[in-house]
Design an enzyme around this catalytic site. Sequence first.
Site, mmCIF file in Angstrom:
data_model
loop_
_atom_site.group_PDB
_atom_site.id
_atom_site.type_symbol
_atom_site.label_atom_id
_atom_site.label_comp_id
_atom_site.label_asym_id
_atom_site.label_seq_id
_atom_site.Cartn_x
_atom_site.Cartn_y
_atom_site.Cartn_z
ATOM 1 C CE LYS A 63 -3.763 1.940 2.876
ATOM 2 N NZ LYS A 63 -4.519 1.703 4.131
ATOM 3 C CB SER A 110 -7.593 3.689 3.908
ATOM 4 O OG SER A 110 -6.734 2.963 4.769
ATOM 5 C CB SER A 163 -7.919 0.643 6.587
ATOM 6 O OG SER A 163 -8.524 1.890 6.826
#
Length: 465
Positions: free
Chosen positions: A81, A156, A180
């Site tokens: 990420k 997220s 997330s």
Amino acid sequence: MTLDPLSLSARNLANHIARGTLSPVDVTRATLDRVAALNPQINAIVQDCGDEAMEAAEALDKRIKAGGRVGKLAGVPVTIKVITDQAGHATTNGTKLAADLVADEDSPFVARMRAEDALIIGRTNTPAFSYRWFTSNAQHGTTLNPRNADLTPGGSSGGAGAATAAGLGHIAHGTDIAGSIRYPAYACGVQGLRPSVGRVPSYNMTGGARPIGPQLMAVSGPLALRVDDLRLALEVMSGEEPGDPLSYPVLLTGPDLPRRAALVRRPDGMAVDPRILDDLDRAAAMLRAAGWEVEEPASVPPLTEAKELQIDLWLMDGFAEKAAAAEAEGDPGALALIGRFAARAAEFQPNQLSAALQRRLALMREWRMFLSDYPVVLMPVSGELPFKADEDLTGADALNRIWDAQLSQIALPLLALPGLSVCSGIIDGVPSGVQIVTPPWREDIALMAGEVLEQGFGTPQPWQG
């Protein structure tokens, strides 16, 4: 190459590559070809690492042929990420403000994955500042849910969830402070593990000191199509590292616990979609069939108060700076979130921080006592099926409803509890799932129970475009 790498678990793929029955170069090229074909449709991977991956695959191939050491993730394609430091790449956290914040070194868990011969094929998208359960930003664009473009891919770690669902790598890295990892796994119809706080060392040299909330609640963890892939990823990512003084050398397996589970269908009486309630009932039946005792307890410790304390800690800790950064970025989702809580943040007094931390400890104690009776808790990942894309931008009523639906997403990190999101299936293009909660450091119990559910619900299959 006769075997399709996607048909193999990460563990089996690594074993094939270590034995020489599959070439890491061929596997990497096939994965990058899949990325080239599918990623433009969903925009899950927003920073390309293809050349680096091929170079690493070639080096691994030579080492294998020379009889050298081979790691646990030999040749397994993974994604990272963009919130996390990876040498040579910008740690953007989905913002234009950090577009040039290039890392000089890897975050500790990234270095651990490389040391075990994982091949990083790309870096995945996140909303600006990783604030939302939706994934779009001005720096990298919008990520679509490959299962259904009308639905959010979650956030997220929405890029991680979408990449996993599309088979763009076997293991995806995500982060979780308020759902997330668990929510993108749920929304994209894959599996996702929020580990215990301190399990996975994660420190960004580009980021400076961590605020209070992330110190107490933020974790890095894996998403994958298979529960065993989560287990293998956790084995590699975990451990104590001097670079992260909040990491701890705790064993990955603990003593035997009674196979006893609590079915919590409506935490704190929250509204839950009928399909999710049915998923929970089916999950309970699967555990019973596997020899577990499953009960619906008469009383369960509160979650709503934990959710509100999580929000309070976020608001008390540099809210003015967060608001200024959101204004500078100009991101609609970040601004909507800041606007929702601005009045509440303005009311805090200095002594409330200590009171919040004291109350947090009391709630943690209640849940630890409950989990001593029920080592596994089955509960919703969310009270609603995956939200419509950008639904949080449609007005205050929608935003309030979304926050109410995400009770367990927000509350469990405050309690320092791990959580596993297990896909329960995809019906008419809409994924669903259930959540397994265990005591801290007992991800092994969550994964064991998760494999029972995976066998019952079926292993998620990759989207083919």
